[in-house]
Write a protein that holds these residues in place. Structure first.
Motif, PDB file in Angstrom:
ATOM      1  N   PHE A 179       0.825  -1.213   0.000  1.00  0.00           N
ATOM      2  CA  PHE A 179       0.000   0.000   0.000  1.00  0.00           C
ATOM      3  C   PHE A 179       0.858   1.261   0.000  1.00  0.00           C
ATOM      4  N   ARG A 180       0.271   2.358  -0.532  1.00  0.00           N
ATOM      5  CA  ARG A 180       0.899   3.676  -0.425  1.00  0.00           C
ATOM      6  C   ARG A 180       0.969   4.068   1.046  1.00  0.00           C
ATOM      7  N   LEU A 181       2.110   4.578   1.469  1.00  0.00           N
ATOM      8  CA  LEU A 181       2.332   4.881   2.877  1.00  0.00           C
ATOM      9  C   LEU A 181       1.304   5.862   3.434  1.00  0.00           C
ATOM     10  N   ASP A 182       1.088   6.976   2.739  1.00  0.00           N
ATOM     11  CA  ASP A 182       0.177   7.983   3.280  1.00  0.00           C
ATOM     12  C   ASP A 182      -1.255   7.463   3.354  1.00  0.00           C
ATOM     13  N   GLN A 183      -1.669   6.678   2.357  1.00  0.00           N
ATOM     14  CA  GLN A 183      -3.031   6.140   2.365  1.00  0.00           C
ATOM     15  C   GLN A 183      -3.193   5.083   3.454  1.00  0.00           C
ATOM     16  N   LEU A 184      -2.165   4.285   3.673  1.00  0.00           N
ATOM     17  CA  LEU A 184      -2.222   3.274   4.732  1.00  0.00           C
ATOM     18  C   LEU A 184      -2.342   3.933   6.100  1.00  0.00           C
ATOM     19  N   GLN A 185      -1.598   5.006   6.313  1.00  0.00           N
ATOM     20  CA  GLN A 185      -1.707   5.731   7.582  1.00  0.00           C
ATOM     21  C   GLN A 185      -3.128   6.243   7.799  1.00  0.00           C
ATOM     22  N   LYS A 186      -3.739   6.768   6.751  1.00  0.00           N
ATOM     23  CA  LYS A 186      -5.087   7.334   6.868  1.00  0.00           C
ATOM     24  C   LYS A 186      -6.124   6.265   7.217  1.00  0.00           C
ATOM     25  N   VAL A 187      -6.055   5.119   6.546  1.00  0.00           N
ATOM     26  CA  VAL A 187      -7.079   4.101   6.802  1.00  0.00           C
ATOM     27  C   VAL A 187      -6.876   3.452   8.165  1.00  0.00           C
ATOM     28  N   LEU A 188      -5.648   3.323   8.614  1.00  0.00           N
ATOM     29  CA  LEU A 188      -5.420   2.779   9.951  1.00  0.00           C
ATOM     30  C   LEU A 188      -5.915   3.739  11.024  1.00  0.00           C
ATOM     31  N   GLN A 189      -5.781   5.034  10.784  1.00  0.00           N
ATOM     32  CA  GLN A 189      -6.331   6.014  11.706  1.00  0.00           C
ATOM     33  C   GLN A 189      -7.849   5.908  11.756  1.00  0.00           C
ATOM     34  N   HIS A 190      -8.464   5.674  10.592  1.00  0.00           N
ATOM     35  CA  HIS A 190      -9.914   5.484  10.526  1.00  0.00           C
ATOM     36  C   HIS A 190     -10.336   4.248  11.312  1.00  0.00           C
ATOM     37  N   VAL A 191      -9.597   3.173  11.174  1.00  0.00           N
ATOM     38  CA  VAL A 191      -9.878   1.944  11.923  1.00  0.00           C
ATOM     39  C   VAL A 191      -9.805   2.212  13.417  1.00  0.00           C
ATOM     40  N   SER A 192      -8.796   2.966  13.836  1.00  0.00           N
ATOM     41  CA  SER A 192      -8.626   3.286  15.248  1.00  0.00           C
ATOM     42  C   SER A 192      -9.779   4.135  15.776  1.00  0.00           C
ATOM     43  N   GLU A 193     -10.138   5.173  15.027  1.00  0.00           N
ATOM     44  CA  GLU A 193     -11.193   6.084  15.484  1.00  0.00           C
ATOM     45  C   GLU A 193     -12.568   5.433  15.506  1.00  0.00           C
ATOM     46  N   GLN A 194     -12.839   4.567  14.534  1.00  0.00           N
ATOM     47  CA  GLN A 194     -14.158   3.941  14.423  1.00  0.00           C
ATOM     48  C   GLN A 194     -14.226   2.573  15.093  1.00  0.00           C
TER      49      GLN A 194
ATOM     50  N   SER B  79      -8.791  -4.853   4.361  1.00  0.00           N
ATOM     51  CA  SER B  79     -10.106  -4.612   4.964  1.00  0.00           C
ATOM     52  C   SER B  79     -10.265  -3.170   5.412  1.00  0.00           C
ATOM     53  N   ALA B  80      -9.173  -2.556   5.833  1.00  0.00           N
ATOM     54  CA  ALA B  80      -9.228  -1.159   6.260  1.00  0.00           C
ATOM     55  C   ALA B  80      -9.573  -0.253   5.085  1.00  0.00           C
ATOM     56  N   PHE B  81      -8.995  -0.542   3.916  1.00  0.00           N
ATOM     57  CA  PHE B  81      -9.313   0.237   2.720  1.00  0.00           C
ATOM     58  C   PHE B  81     -10.757  -0.026   2.279  1.00  0.00           C
ATOM     59  N   GLU B  82     -11.205  -1.273   2.403  1.00  0.00           N
ATOM     60  CA  GLU B  82     -12.578  -1.619   2.042  1.00  0.00           C
ATOM     61  C   GLU B  82     -13.584  -0.834   2.880  1.00  0.00           C
ATOM     62  N   SER B  83     -13.249  -0.584   4.145  1.00  0.00           N
ATOM     63  CA  SER B  83     -14.177   0.125   5.026  1.00  0.00           C
ATOM     64  C   SER B  83     -14.448   1.541   4.542  1.00  0.00           C
TER      65      SER B  83
END
Length: 237
Positions: free
Chosen positions: A175-190, A199-203
């Protein structure tokens, strides 16, 4: 789009593999005189794109740093959940000076038989994607949905599922580094439950490319898997 980003490899090895049932952490199971973790690092080292690897290990791991590896490794401390371990690895990669458009390759320590050509293939595919790509195989078996009135009672078939567009995910996942950071942050917040990074990108409905991989790339999950994995590693040697 930049087609020649740097590749930052990461192996997640902070879990214990409870389904495998061994007293030691699964990644330290020996095959042909080497641990699963050593085999997996060696397989990544075969890639023309990978020069070093981050190992994400548990805070109480006293084994990893006593092992010899076939390429330079660095360490990060993982968390209780897989996504937390990946996030820790991503943060370490970022602090090492990685750029937004660099690619992060995430691999399971328990997949030591991934063909090197598949590693290069999924990296090449990810270079041409805005978010990333993963190795996977189309499901070949007939799939049954089950039901049981109670966990203590027998399980029965509810229906046969359409397998025509079903794939079994593998690693590496890239994965692209910046995009991976963003989706993992989303997983954490939600507080989203995920079983792999895709799966994080799918969300967030972000497209991740599927790259057909080899069925040799099995994951050591249950004790029965050890026989097949040992045979595959012997054939690949």
């Amino acid at each position: 789009m930049n087609t020649t980003p740097r590749i930052h490899a990461m192996i997640v090895a902070a879990g214990r593999g409870s389904r495998f049932g061994a007293s030691m952490a699964k990644q330290y199971t020996l095959f042909q005189g080497q641990t699963l973790l050593q085999h997996s690092v060696a397989r990544l080292a075969c890639s023309v794109f990978i020069e070093q690897c981050w190992l994400v290990i548990a805070a109480d791991d006293t084994t990893a740093q006593t092992l010899d590896f076939t390429m330079p490794v660095q360490y990060a401390t993982g968390g209780a959940e897989r996504w937390q371990s990946v996030q820790a690895g991503v943060e370490a990669i970022r602090q090492s000076g990685a750029a937004d458009t660099d690619l992060v390759l995430i691999h399971d320590a328990a997949r030591p038989a991934v063909p090197s050509c598949d590693i290069d293939k999924v990296i090449t595919a990810a270079m041409h994607e805005p978010y990333g790509a993963i190795l996977a195989t189309p499901v070949a078996d007939t799939l049954k949905h089950s039901y049981a009135q109670d966990a203590r009672l027998p399980t029965y078939i509810a229906q046969t599922l359409d397998r025509s567009n079903i794939w079994q995910a593998q690693t590496p996942q890239v994965f692209r580094l910046d995009q991976l950071q963003k989706v993992l942050q989303h997983v954490s917040e939600q507080q989203i439950a995920i079983t792999d990074e895709a799966s994080a990108f799918e969300s967030l409905s972000l497209p991740i490319r599927l790259v057909a991989g080899s069925r040799q790339n099995i994951k050591l999950t249950y004790p029965d898997d050890a026989v097949l994995l040992s045979a595959i590693l012997s054939l690949q040697a």
